[in-house]
Design a protein around this motif. Structure first.
Motif, mmCIF file in Angstrom:
data_model
loop_
_atom_site.group_PDB
_atom_site.id
_atom_site.type_symbol
_atom_site.label_atom_id
_atom_site.label_comp_id
_atom_site.label_asym_id
_atom_site.label_seq_id
_atom_site.Cartn_x
_atom_site.Cartn_y
_atom_site.Cartn_z
ATOM 1 N N GLU A 85 0.829 -1.199 0.000
ATOM 2 C CA GLU A 85 0.000 0.000 0.000
ATOM 3 C C GLU A 85 0.871 1.260 0.000
ATOM 4 O OE1 GLU A 85 -3.813 1.860 2.454
ATOM 5 O OE2 GLU A 85 -2.744 0.111 3.222
ATOM 6 N N ILE A 86 2.004 1.207 0.726
ATOM 7 C CA ILE A 86 2.936 2.334 0.735
ATOM 8 C C ILE A 86 3.574 2.496 -0.636
ATOM 9 C CG2 ILE A 86 5.102 3.178 1.722
ATOM 10 C CD1 ILE A 86 4.328 1.861 4.335
ATOM 11 N N ARG A 89 1.041 4.041 -2.899
ATOM 12 C CA ARG A 89 0.810 5.454 -2.590
ATOM 13 C C ARG A 89 1.910 6.335 -3.184
ATOM 14 N NH1 ARG A 89 1.922 6.467 3.232
ATOM 15 N NH2 ARG A 89 0.331 4.853 3.487
ATOM 16 N N TRP A 90 3.180 5.918 -3.038
ATOM 17 C CA TRP A 90 4.267 6.739 -3.560
ATOM 18 C C TRP A 90 4.389 6.632 -5.077
ATOM 19 C CZ3 TRP A 90 6.338 10.677 -1.257
ATOM 20 C CH2 TRP A 90 6.226 10.765 0.140
ATOM 21 N N ASP A 92 1.740 6.641 -6.951
ATOM 22 C CA ASP A 92 0.764 7.655 -7.367
ATOM 23 C C ASP A 92 1.344 9.063 -7.219
ATOM 24 O OD1 ASP A 92 -1.061 5.692 -7.942
ATOM 25 O OD2 ASP A 92 -2.065 5.802 -5.997
ATOM 26 N N SER A 109 1.978 13.428 1.320
ATOM 27 C CA SER A 109 2.374 12.353 2.251
ATOM 28 C C SER A 109 3.592 12.706 3.087
ATOM 29 C CB SER A 109 2.637 11.047 1.487
ATOM 30 O OG SER A 109 1.487 10.629 0.796
#
Length: 811
Positions: A85-86, A89-90, A92, A109
């Motif tokens: 998930e991390i 996120r990065w 994106d 973030s």
């Protein structure tokens, strides 16, 4: 943020001086003829987050220091402790674009600074968490919003004969998740009957909502105190239900989880006999038995420490009953906390009908249980309950004498208006290098008292179990006990010796068994001996023939059986079998089968007694129904899950299959709706990969989810066959496009300085999109419609593109 950044710059020598943070000096000094191929082109880099590797990626770099992610190249080398998930996120964040140097505004973030190194092709992202140590906690951190959902597990067990003798049980459990709480509704209905005489019992015995906290839980509603008391194993107050509240300690959210263990339960079967497992007067499982001593299959029985009654059924008649204890305790996961306890209180209520418990009133009752880790190898438990004119006290001890020796003792005292009951159990269990051994003693004393009669009932059992793995693929099972009860009294023994070998390339098993026990219900002693052989036939041991002969109550018998196991995951049939058994008293024809389909699982068996013209039919069926995300799905009952993901697979090629892998193991997904069991509480990172066919990509490739008990989430996964496009793009005036970002339905890439584009696209896709750049409009490019879908790489000299107006984008 300024404070953190100043510390960060001090301890990170890889950064250039502050005045050169726009782009590192060694990058800014590139030769002019090299810059044309360097800037606005694909660069392969390793991306780090606070010195932790995230993934390898292709990026584009502008001369002003702006960096944008084109695609992730590889993630296989990474450590498993990085949360997908991390990474997502990065990824994106990088797709939106970041700038080299200090981040001063609109920092996603917690981003503080970005560094790019040309000499080792590394892109480092530093956040405000760089200087903050991780908060050490023993508990899983739950998000504020976890998926809702509903799950319903249904199981039916039944047995009946042509003489209208029958027994059946239905168990239904509904679990749901709402507003961070989990709900549970449990219903059972069971009964026995013969002719017009029957006894039925039905009850809604649980309907509560529960909240899991760090180290404890809260429960409100209708519940059974003796069932599911979290990590406290000491028994509660019988099988009565209470409307009220419960609070207790809990290891549910502990990060460290230990496995459970169980003592084996040995039973003795006769020729063509059946075992029924009853808990609290509820039929929960039936099993077809072979002759001689064997272990009860307890895999599908609930966890905990509780008593069961096993009835041995032969030709529709109960020929023996025995008491046993299931031992599946939860481990003591946190040795620093030596106390486990729960308290409950409320009004005792019965919602249903029962021939065993008829309450004329609904008294208020309170109780609780406590387990104490008195020593790292000794757990002591105490329970108590109090109601109107009724009390119950129980105590137990679980002692690990050594790595291979365990001792379990339990004593309960129950005083009601009908009787005074005292029960004692002592069980010693030892693992030995070639097997296991056990000793036990069980004692029950009941004193019945009412206004008219007084009576006393005593039962004592002393016994031992021995299971050995001997040389030459030989095993020995031995059980001996002395019983003193109303139904039977005396010494009994069972023995079974089996050997596995190969004869002419076929796996062959030999089995010799015998038993000699007191007769049930004061009849003559029960005795028998049998010899059997089982041979596996080709191919792949899927076909097996077995034969057996022996004595049963001084009567000769012989049997012949055939069993087929397809061994194919795509085949819903797991086993099919048939057999015939002949004795001087009867000839029995039997069949059996088991299925495990996508939506249903179960087993069934039949017996036909020729001389008596009687039939016996029995079996078990189970299913799980799930609802979440506005979608409904179903799975077979072998999926013992408490949360699930409904994965809707859309594939453009029927030969493509999807493999879901993660904490739950691996599960093959088919086209359409699939149910994937998900572990509770912990964050589950699920990876989707395509099987079958080249050039197939799955979207999304991974999904991260954290579930509450009863949570159900819907996810759509698409598997697409792709090809690689190599070509040049031109605008409406015939000008060659360069250094522009282009996306298809599955990927994105940069056109290099020479105007060559290399990009993956779905075989059904016929449109590429060129993103807007520095005043140059967004464009759409049409691919040729006559391309061969079987080719993996397509070389196209020219792809024409046209500008897209604002109105066209909206439409």
């Amino acid at each position: 943020m300024k404070k953190y950044l100043s510390v960060l710059l001090t301890i990170t020598p890889l950064f250039a001086p502050a005045q050169e943070m726009t782009l590192a000096s060694h990058v800014r000094g590139l030769p002019d003829d090299f810059k044309r191929y360097f800037y606005d082109s694909e660069l392969i880099v390793q991306v780090y987050l606070n010195d932790t590797a995230l993934f390898d990626a292709a990026i584009s770099l502008k001369e002003n220091g702006e960096i944008r992610l084109i695609r992730i190249v590889d993630t296989s080398y990474q450590a498993d402790d990085v949360d997908p998930e991390i990474k997502a996120r990065w990824a994106d964040v990088l797709k939106q674009g970041v700038s080299v140097g200090e981040c001063t505004q609109n920092c996603p973030s917690g981003l503080m600074a970005v560094e790019y190194r040309l000499d080792n092709s590394v892109l480092k992202l530093y956040t405000s968490q760089y200087e903050k140590g991780q908060v050490n906690t023993d508990f899983i951190s739950l998000p504020k919003d976890m998926p809702g959902g509903v799950m319903m597990y249904n199981r039916v067990s039944a047995r009946g004969t042509s003489h209208k003798e029958r027994s059946w049980g239905i168990n239904s459990t509904l679990k749901s998740s709402f507003a961070g709480w989990s709900q549970n509704a449990s219903f059972y209905s069971s009964g026995t009957g013969e002719g017009h005489h029957q006894k039925n019992s039905s009850s809604l015995y649980q309907l509560f909502s529960q909240k899991e906290l760090q180290g404890s839980f809260v429960r409100l509603g209708l519940f059974t105190p003796s069932s599911d008391t979290s990590n406290v194993q000491t028994s509660g107050f019988g099988d009565h239900s209470v409307v009220g509240a419960m609070w207790g300690t809990s290891d549910t959210l502990l990060i460290r989880q230990d496995s459970v263990s169980a003592f084996p339960v040995y039973i003795t079967g006769r020729n063509q006999s059946i075992a029924e497992v009853w808990q609290n007067e509820r039929l929960i499982y039936t099993q077809q038995l072979q002759s001689g001593i064997q272990a009860l299959d307890t895999r599908q029985l609930p966890n905990g420490i509780y008593d069961i009654t096993i009835k041995i059924i032969e030709n529709g008649q109960t020929v023996d009953t025995q008491k046993a204890q299931i031992y599946k305790p939860q481990g003591w996961n946190d040795p620093d906390k030596r106390w486990r306890l729960n308290f409950w209180g409320g009004q005792r209520r019965t919602f249903g009908t029962s021939w065993h418990h008829k309450q004329n009133n609904n008294p208020f009752t309170v109780g609780g249980e406590v387990d104490i880790l008195a020593h790292p190898r000794a757990i002591v438990g105490l329970s108590g309950a109090l109601a109107e004119k009724e009390t119950q006290v129980g105590t137990r001890a679980n002692i690990t004498i050594s790595e291979n020796d365990r001792l379990f003792t339990q004593y309960t005292l129950s005083n009601t208006q009908e009787h005074l009951s005292k029960n004692t159990t002592i069980h010693y269990y030892r693992k030995i290098p070639i097997g296991s051994a056990g000793l036990y003693w069980r004692s029950t004393n009941k004193k019945y008292h009412d206004q008219k009669t007084r009576s006393r009932e005593r039962q004592h059992t002393w016994g031992t179990n021995l299971s050995l793995r001997l040389p030459w693929s030989t095993s020995l099972m031995l059980s001996a006990e002395y019983v003193d009860r109303i139904q039977n009294k005396g010494f009994g023994a069972d023995i079974s010796l089996s050997k596995s070998t190969q004869i002419s390339g076929h796996n062959t098993n030999f089995r010799l068994s015998g038993y000699h026990r007191p007769g049930f219900d004061k009849k003559e002693r029960d005795q028998g001996v049998s010899f059997g052989v089982s041979v596996a036939l080709a191919p792949a041991n899927r076909h097996r023939i077995s034969a057996e002969t022996g004595l049963n109550q001084h009567q000769n018998y012989s049997s012949l059986k055939y069993q087929w196991e397809p061994g194919d995951d795509d085949n819903p049939i797991r086993t099919l079998g048939a057999g015939v058994s002949q004795s001087s008293r009867n000839t029995i024809i039997s069949t059996n089968g088991a299925i495990e389909a996508r939506y249903l699982s179960g087993n069934v068996y039949t017996q036909h007694h020729i001389q008596g013209s009687s039939h016996t039919v029995g079996g078990n069926l189970s299913q799980v129904l799930v609802l979440g995300g506005g979608k409904v799905g179903a799975a077979n009952g072998n999926n013992r899950m408490e949360s699930a993901l409904i994965v809707d697979v859309d594939a453009d090629d029927d030969s493509t299959s999807i493999l879901a892998s993660g904490n739950m193991g691996e599960k093959r997904l088919f086209k359409g709706k699939n149910i994937v069991p998900i572990q509770l509480w912990e964050k589950n990172n699920i990876q989707f990969t395509a099987r079958g066919g080249e050039g197939v990509q799955v979207f999304p490739e991974h999904h991260s989810v954290q579930m509450n008990r009863g949570s159900v989430k819907y996810l759509k996964v698409k598997a697409m066959k792709t090809f690689t496009l190599v070509g040049m793009l031109k605008d409406e005036q015939g000008n060659l496009l360069k250094n522009r970002y282009v996306s298809s339905d599955v990927a994105g890439a940069m056109i290099n300085a020479d105007g060559v584009l290399t990009l993956d696209s779905g075989v059904s896709n016929r449109l590429l999109t060129v993103t807007e750049k520095e005043g140059r409009p967004k464009m759409q490019c049409a691919l040729p419609s006559e391309m061969d879908k079987k080719k993996q790489i397509h070389f196209i000299n020219t792809v024409l593109c046209r500008a897209v107006s604002v109105g066209e984008e909206k439409s």
